[in-house]
Design a protein around this motif. Structure first.
Motif, mmCIF file in Angstrom:
data_model
loop_
_atom_site.group_PDB
_atom_site.id
_atom_site.type_symbol
_atom_site.label_atom_id
_atom_site.label_comp_id
_atom_site.label_asym_id
_atom_site.label_seq_id
_atom_site.Cartn_x
_atom_site.Cartn_y
_atom_site.Cartn_z
ATOM 1 N N ALA A 184 8.745 -28.344 -10.361
ATOM 2 C CA ALA A 184 8.788 -27.575 -9.104
ATOM 3 C C ALA A 184 9.769 -28.245 -8.154
ATOM 4 N N ASP A 185 10.151 -27.510 -7.097
ATOM 5 C CA ASP A 185 10.958 -28.151 -6.056
ATOM 6 C C ASP A 185 10.071 -29.044 -5.195
ATOM 7 N N ILE A 186 8.897 -28.494 -4.848
ATOM 8 C CA ILE A 186 8.012 -29.194 -3.907
ATOM 9 C C ILE A 186 6.597 -29.260 -4.484
ATOM 10 N N CYS A 187 5.994 -30.440 -4.468
ATOM 11 C CA CYS A 187 4.579 -30.552 -4.822
ATOM 12 C C CYS A 187 3.817 -30.927 -3.558
ATOM 13 N N ILE A 188 2.844 -30.096 -3.198
ATOM 14 C CA ILE A 188 2.063 -30.333 -1.983
ATOM 15 C C ILE A 188 0.674 -30.800 -2.382
ATOM 16 N N ILE A 189 0.258 -31.921 -1.833
ATOM 17 C CA ILE A 189 -1.045 -32.492 -2.206
ATOM 18 C C ILE A 189 -2.023 -32.233 -1.076
ATOM 19 N N GLY A 190 -3.022 -31.381 -1.356
ATOM 20 C CA GLY A 190 -4.013 -30.990 -0.347
ATOM 21 C C GLY A 190 -3.910 -29.506 -0.070
ATOM 22 N N GLY A 191 -5.001 -28.782 -0.362
ATOM 23 C CA GLY A 191 -5.008 -27.324 -0.188
ATOM 24 C C GLY A 191 -5.745 -26.878 1.051
ATOM 25 N N GLY A 192 -5.613 -27.647 2.152
ATOM 26 C CA GLY A 192 -6.097 -27.187 3.462
ATOM 27 C C GLY A 192 -4.973 -26.433 4.154
ATOM 28 N N LEU A 193 -5.160 -26.181 5.455
ATOM 29 C CA LEU A 193 -4.143 -25.369 6.143
ATOM 30 C C LEU A 193 -2.818 -26.104 6.318
ATOM 31 N N ALA A 194 -2.832 -27.442 6.349
ATOM 32 C CA ALA A 194 -1.551 -28.151 6.417
ATOM 33 C C ALA A 194 -0.773 -27.913 5.130
ATOM 34 N N GLY A 195 -1.440 -28.084 3.986
ATOM 35 C CA GLY A 195 -0.774 -27.902 2.701
ATOM 36 C C GLY A 195 -0.334 -26.459 2.483
ATOM 37 N N LEU A 196 -1.221 -25.524 2.797
ATOM 38 C CA LEU A 196 -0.904 -24.111 2.553
ATOM 39 C C LEU A 196 0.208 -23.625 3.479
ATOM 40 N N SER A 197 0.171 -24.061 4.750
ATOM 41 C CA SER A 197 1.222 -23.643 5.693
ATOM 42 C C SER A 197 2.569 -24.200 5.244
ATOM 43 N N THR A 198 2.564 -25.461 4.776
ATOM 44 C CA THR A 198 3.814 -26.060 4.307
ATOM 45 C C THR A 198 4.326 -25.306 3.080
ATOM 46 N N ALA A 199 3.414 -25.001 2.152
ATOM 47 C CA ALA A 199 3.815 -24.285 0.935
ATOM 48 C C ALA A 199 4.395 -22.917 1.291
ATOM 49 N N HIS A 200 3.712 -22.216 2.194
ATOM 50 C CA HIS A 200 4.152 -20.878 2.577
ATOM 51 C C HIS A 200 5.538 -20.919 3.223
ATOM 52 N N GLU A 201 5.741 -21.886 4.130
ATOM 53 C CA GLU A 201 7.038 -21.992 4.816
ATOM 54 C C GLU A 201 8.137 -22.390 3.836
ATOM 55 N N CYS A 202 7.833 -23.296 2.892
ATOM 56 C CA CYS A 202 8.844 -23.704 1.906
ATOM 57 C C CYS A 202 9.182 -22.518 1.011
ATOM 58 N N GLN A 203 8.157 -21.781 0.596
ATOM 59 C CA GLN A 203 8.385 -20.640 -0.291
ATOM 60 C C GLN A 203 9.253 -19.578 0.393
ATOM 61 N N GLN A 204 9.016 -19.370 1.684
ATOM 62 C CA GLN A 204 9.837 -18.395 2.411
ATOM 63 C C GLN A 204 11.307 -18.798 2.439
ATOM 64 N N ARG A 205 11.561 -20.091 2.199
ATOM 65 C CA ARG A 205 12.946 -20.586 2.184
ATOM 66 C C ARG A 205 13.474 -20.705 0.760
ATOM 67 N N GLY A 206 12.813 -20.052 -0.179
ATOM 68 C CA GLY A 206 13.318 -19.965 -1.551
ATOM 69 C C GLY A 206 12.965 -21.131 -2.460
ATOM 70 N N LEU A 207 12.050 -22.000 -2.018
ATOM 71 C CA LEU A 207 11.708 -23.165 -2.854
ATOM 72 C C LEU A 207 10.518 -22.862 -3.764
ATOM 73 N N LYS A 208 10.509 -23.464 -4.943
ATOM 74 C CA LYS A 208 9.411 -23.276 -5.898
ATOM 75 C C LYS A 208 8.321 -24.312 -5.572
ATOM 76 N N VAL A 209 7.146 -23.823 -5.226
ATOM 77 C CA VAL A 209 6.103 -24.737 -4.728
ATOM 78 C C VAL A 209 4.908 -24.818 -5.683
ATOM 79 N N VAL A 210 4.297 -26.010 -5.687
ATOM 80 C CA VAL A 210 3.023 -26.231 -6.379
ATOM 81 C C VAL A 210 2.069 -26.839 -5.357
ATOM 82 N N VAL A 211 0.837 -26.309 -5.278
ATOM 83 C CA VAL A 211 -0.186 -26.881 -4.384
ATOM 84 C C VAL A 211 -1.296 -27.464 -5.250
ATOM 85 N N LEU A 212 -1.649 -28.721 -4.991
ATOM 86 C CA LEU A 212 -2.754 -29.353 -5.720
ATOM 87 C C LEU A 212 -3.927 -29.559 -4.772
#
Ligand SMILES: Cc1cc2nc3c(=O)[nH]c(=O)nc-3n(C[C@H](O)[C@H](O)[C@H](O)COP(=O)(O)OP(=O)(O)OC[C@H]3O[C@@H](n4cnc5c(N)ncnc54)[C@H](O)[C@@H]3O)c2cc1C
Length: 433
Positions: free
Chosen positions: A29-57
């Protein structure tokens, strides 16, 4: 479907969704986000909107931590006041940080509408009512908010407050029309579903166990698999473990409690407003009516991360102390959650010397701040802006270890005593406007 979540109002009313799988293979993936609370999900969502491939753990379930258990107040600002912020960031920095916090409120509101998230129930208005007499102080605060930030707040006299809150405890209040309250667990589940729908990978029951550097990025090891990613973002909140020692040393987990009542007959004889309500004590009460006839009530902070046996009774007592007419109320559920506090009380958003991004330390003010954190981290990763630098004055200061905990608890008790003293004085004179 609700398996793995503790019993809260939110679990009882969550939107149906299938559980996400755990990692069982090797993933790129481009970005691996550790933590599926709102910090992790908001970061994943914003990165994805910028075309990055995200993984949330997420080691448990999506928003299993504070993000799925909280009061649901979405208000501008931070866990500490402007004066403290300006001490480190300067007046201009404090103003810019305030503006980011307002943008955080807007992001959440826009996401709910744009993504058409189900059963998030955004409801406008937060009323802050004080428990001592200070009409002039509140009026000055309303004027200052207008002057400094352009914020519209409405001052309420004691009579106006008591039309809505039938309690002798309260004096004047301030109504914030741009703040709102919502169902944070359904919001988080909606964001996760959106991330998955757009090709992101969301994993539950998957703890990140180790992070190692490699050419061009990092390898994150989990129990049964691994993720190779160019960037890693750490978003463990109050559940941050020792995965990255610099983060673990820089925060204190602070517990706070909530209660859900059984339905109350004629609830409007106690609380007669759709707005959410809070007072201004250090660890004051915050509450709102849900489902038209129940109260969701939050309060207390403690450094003890173990729940007291009589948590429900402690919280019940707080409700009845403010509304004696609710003496016969029944408790439906009571629970706790952990917040992450830095010593400076501000979010910790930045990058370690090893190149790991982090977004944590949102304290009791995470609903707007996790949203803006996700945006500034995504902007920094893409090189779109350096707004993340506004948080640089609030770094990974040492939490003080066991002495930090003792100091926080002692400070809390002291401030609580001061609050009680101020209130007692107010009720002795009981001057009404
Ligand atoms: C009872 C309560 C009431 C609150 N009320 C409000 C309110 O009304 N308004 C407001 O603005 N804020 C409120 N807050 C604060 C707010 O909830 C938090 O600041 C915010 O949710 C923090 O989000 P987060 O994503 O950083 O942390 P969390 O939501 O706690 O998420 C962190 C996640 O990381 C996971 N994790 C940790 N380590 C790992 C690992 N190694 N691998 C995989 N996963 C890992 C955890 O399992 C957890 O799910 C409240 C908090 C509590 C507890």
């Amino acid at each position: 479907m609700t398996e793995g979540y503790i019993d809260t109002y939110y679990r009882r009313t969550l939107v149906g969704h299938p559980p996400y799988p755990s990692v069982e293979e090797s993933i790129q993936a481009d970005i691996c986000i550790i933590g599926g609370g709102l910090a992790g999900l908001s970061t994943a969502h914003e990165c994805q909107q910028r075309g990055l491939k995200v993984v949330v753990l997420e080691q448990r379930r999506i928003a299993w931590g504070a993000s799925g258990r909280n009061g649901g107040f979405v208000t501008a600002g931070y866990a500490t006041g402007e004066g403290q912020i300006a001490r480190r960031a300067g007046l201009a920095g404090a103003k810019a940080l305030h503006d980011l916090s307002v943008e955080g409120v807007r992001i959440v509101r826009e996401n709910i509408d744009r993504l058409d998230l189900p059963r998030v129930n955004p409801t406008p208005g937060v009323l802050r009512a004080i428990r001592y007499d200070d009409a002039a102080g509140l009026q000055a605060e309303v004027a200052e908010a207008k002057r400094r930030f352009g914020t519209t707040l409405h001052y309420l006299t004691r009579a106006e407050v008591q039309e809505k809150l039938h309690s002798e405890a309260y004096f004047q209040g301030i109504y914030a029309p741009d703040a709102f309250h919502f169902h944070p667990l359904n919001y988080a589940l909606g964001l996760a579903a959106e991330i998955a729908k757009r090709g992101g990978q969301v994993f539950e029951q998957t703890a990140a166990r180790a992070i190692t550097r490699k050419a061009g990025g990092f390898t994150i090891t989990t129990e049964n698999g691994k993720i190779e990613a160019e960037h890693v973002v750490l978003c463990g909140g109050g559940y941050t473990d020792r995965l990255v020692p610099a983060l673990h040393r820089a925060y204190l987990p602070i517990a706070t409690y909530m209660l859900l009542t059984e339905p109350i007959v004629e609830i409007e004889k106690s609380i007669d407003t759709p707005a959410a309500i809070a007072d201004d004590r250090r660890a004051g009460d915050y509450y709102r009516v849900v489902d038209g006839n129940r109260i969701l009530w939050g309060g207390c902070i403690t450094t003890s991360t173990r729940d007291p046996g009589d948590l429900a009774e402690i919280m019940r007592h707080r409700v009845v102390a403010t509304y004696p007419q609710l003496g016969s109320l029944k408790v439906a559920a009571a629970w706790s959650g952990l917040m992450s506090y830095a010593r400076h009380l501000m979010p910790q958003i930045g990058r370690t010397a090893d190149g790991l991004w982090y977004a944590t330390g949102f304290g009791g003010h995470g609903m707007n701040t996790t949203a803006i954190a996700g945006r500034v981290v995504a902007e920094a990763i893409k090189g779109e802006s350096d707004r993340i630098k506004l948080y640089a004055p609030f770094g990974l200061d040492w939490n003080g270890g066991p002495f930090g905990r003792i100091a926080v608890q002692a400070t809390y008790w002291y401030l609580q005593a001061m609050d009680a003293w101020r209130e007692r004085g107010a009720h002795k004179t009981d001057a009404r406007p």
